[in-house]
Motif scaffolding. Structure first.
Motif, PDB file in Angstrom:
ATOM      1  N   SER A 258       9.823  39.011  34.931  1.00 31.04           N
ATOM      2  CA  SER A 258      10.016  40.417  34.591  1.00 31.04           C
ATOM      3  C   SER A 258       9.105  40.768  33.426  1.00 31.04           C
ATOM      4  N   PRO A 259       8.818  42.068  33.265  1.00 27.28           N
ATOM      5  CA  PRO A 259       8.068  42.458  32.060  1.00 27.28           C
ATOM      6  C   PRO A 259       8.960  42.255  30.842  1.00 27.28           C
ATOM      7  N   CYS A 260       8.386  42.363  29.679  1.00 29.33           N
ATOM      8  CA  CYS A 260       9.164  42.184  28.450  1.00 29.33           C
ATOM      9  C   CYS A 260      10.214  43.291  28.366  1.00 29.33           C
ATOM     10  N   LEU A 261      11.469  42.885  28.409  1.00 26.98           N
ATOM     11  CA  LEU A 261      12.566  43.849  28.367  1.00 26.98           C
ATOM     12  C   LEU A 261      12.781  44.413  26.968  1.00 26.98           C
ATOM     13  N   LYS A 262      12.165  43.799  25.969  1.00 25.50           N
ATOM     14  CA  LYS A 262      12.240  44.320  24.602  1.00 25.50           C
ATOM     15  C   LYS A 262      11.041  45.218  24.311  1.00 25.50           C
ATOM     16  N   HIS A 263      10.209  45.422  25.297  1.00 26.61           N
ATOM     17  CA  HIS A 263       9.016  46.268  25.150  1.00 26.61           C
ATOM     18  C   HIS A 263       8.156  45.786  23.985  1.00 26.61           C
ATOM     19  N   LEU A 264       8.014  44.454  23.909  1.00 24.44           N
ATOM     20  CA  LEU A 264       7.187  43.783  22.905  1.00 24.44           C
ATOM     21  C   LEU A 264       7.659  44.039  21.471  1.00 24.44           C
ATOM     22  N   GLN A 265       8.953  44.242  21.308  1.00 22.98           N
ATOM     23  CA  GLN A 265       9.546  44.390  19.978  1.00 22.98           C
ATOM     24  C   GLN A 265      10.041  43.019  19.505  1.00 22.98           C
ATOM     25  N   CYS A 266       9.120  42.100  19.384  1.00 18.05           N
ATOM     26  CA  CYS A 266       9.435  40.709  19.046  1.00 18.05           C
ATOM     27  C   CYS A 266      10.263  40.575  17.775  1.00 18.05           C
ATOM     28  N   TRP A 267      10.011  41.449  16.810  1.00 26.78           N
ATOM     29  CA  TRP A 267      10.648  41.329  15.501  1.00 26.78           C
ATOM     30  C   TRP A 267      12.078  41.842  15.484  1.00 26.78           C
ATOM     31  N   ASN A 268      12.605  42.228  16.639  1.00 20.22           N
ATOM     32  CA  ASN A 268      14.017  42.626  16.716  1.00 20.22           C
ATOM     33  C   ASN A 268      14.884  41.440  17.134  1.00 20.22           C
ATOM     34  N   GLY A 269      14.435  40.235  16.844  1.00 20.80           N
ATOM     35  CA  GLY A 269      15.262  39.045  17.063  1.00 20.80           C
ATOM     36  C   GLY A 269      15.123  38.424  18.437  1.00 20.80           C
ATOM     37  N   CYS A 270      13.966  38.494  19.044  1.00 17.65           N
ATOM     38  CA  CYS A 270      13.776  37.917  20.375  1.00 17.65           C
ATOM     39  C   CYS A 270      13.715  36.390  20.298  1.00 17.65           C
ATOM     40  N   SER A 271      14.532  35.726  21.101  1.00 17.55           N
ATOM     41  CA  SER A 271      14.585  34.262  21.067  1.00 17.55           C
ATOM     42  C   SER A 271      13.320  33.617  21.619  1.00 17.55           C
ATOM     43  N   HIS A 272      12.456  34.379  22.230  1.00 19.17           N
ATOM     44  CA  HIS A 272      11.235  33.815  22.817  1.00 19.17           C
ATOM     45  C   HIS A 272      10.105  33.660  21.803  1.00 19.17           C
ATOM     46  N   LEU A 273      10.239  34.244  20.624  1.00 21.81           N
ATOM     47  CA  LEU A 273       9.162  34.223  19.640  1.00 21.81           C
ATOM     48  C   LEU A 273       9.160  32.915  18.855  1.00 21.81           C
ATOM     49  N   HIS A 274       7.982  32.303  18.745  1.00 23.38           N
ATOM     50  CA  HIS A 274       7.808  31.024  18.044  1.00 23.38           C
ATOM     51  C   HIS A 274       6.637  31.097  17.071  1.00 23.38           C
ATOM     52  N   ARG A 275       6.756  30.398  15.956  1.00 19.29           N
ATOM     53  CA  ARG A 275       5.599  30.134  15.099  1.00 19.29           C
ATOM     54  C   ARG A 275       4.851  28.989  15.771  1.00 19.29           C
ATOM     55  N   THR A 276       3.542  29.095  15.853  1.00 17.81           N
ATOM     56  CA  THR A 276       2.762  28.079  16.563  1.00 17.81           C
ATOM     57  C   THR A 276       1.818  27.290  15.670  1.00 17.81           C
ATOM     58  N   ASN A 277       1.667  27.695  14.424  1.00 19.02           N
ATOM     59  CA  ASN A 277       0.773  27.029  13.491  1.00 19.02           C
ATOM     60  C   ASN A 277      -0.701  27.184  13.881  1.00 19.02           C
ATOM     61  N   THR A 278      -1.027  28.251  14.585  1.00 21.10           N
ATOM     62  CA  THR A 278      -2.429  28.498  14.902  1.00 21.10           C
ATOM     63  C   THR A 278      -3.121  29.058  13.664  1.00 21.10           C
ATOM     64  N   PRO A 279      -4.422  28.813  13.525  1.00 18.20           N
ATOM     65  CA  PRO A 279      -5.140  29.304  12.338  1.00 18.20           C
ATOM     66  C   PRO A 279      -5.010  30.826  12.189  1.00 18.20           C
TER      67      PRO A 279
END
Length: 140
Positions: free
Chosen positions: A43-64
């Protein structure tokens, strides 16, 4: 993901664990602020890419540059909050509360110490995509 893989391997089967890994291990989408494990094939992002509203899919990746972009995003959100407060004097609008929530969540992400592995920012956040092993099996 590693924890889920090993849990499935132990509680279900190696086949279920491997299916999980093939389905979700390849579904890490890099964003300027980390990685997203949402399965966009379901499905498309049901949060409409509002990652900062507590989405469990968001991760820190340590990319530069990830931390620098998070700090930049934090400053941008603070600037918008100040602009909003100049216009809206009751300071209780839902938009102000939304920005304050995002500011707190971005600060949380910045304070996480990235390692070689990714870190889930909101482990108790909203899960938008249910992995296949959590969906109800239906018969036709």
């Amino acid at each position: 993901m590693t924890e889920t893989y090993h849990l499935l391997k132990k509680s279900k089967s190696i086949e279920d664990a491997e299916t999980f890994l093939k389905t979700h291990g390849l579904a890490l989408h890099l964003t300027p602020f980390g990685g997203c494990t949402h399965d966009f094939s379901q499905s498309p992002c049901l949060k409409h890419l509002q990652c900062w509203n507590g989405c469990s899919h968001l991760h820190r990746t340590n990319t530069p540059g990830e931390t620098e972009r998070l700090v930049e995003q934090l400053e941008f959100a603070k600037k918008n909050l100040n602009k909003m407060r100049k216009v809206n004097h009751d300071n209780k609008s839902k938009w102000e509360k939304d920005i304050l929530n995002k500011i707190n969540n971005i600060k949380k992400a910045i304070n996480l110490s990235p390692t070689k592995n990714s870190i889930q920012i909101f482990p108790k956040g909203i899960e938008m995509t249910k992995p296949n092993y959590k969906t109800r099996k239906e018969s036709l």
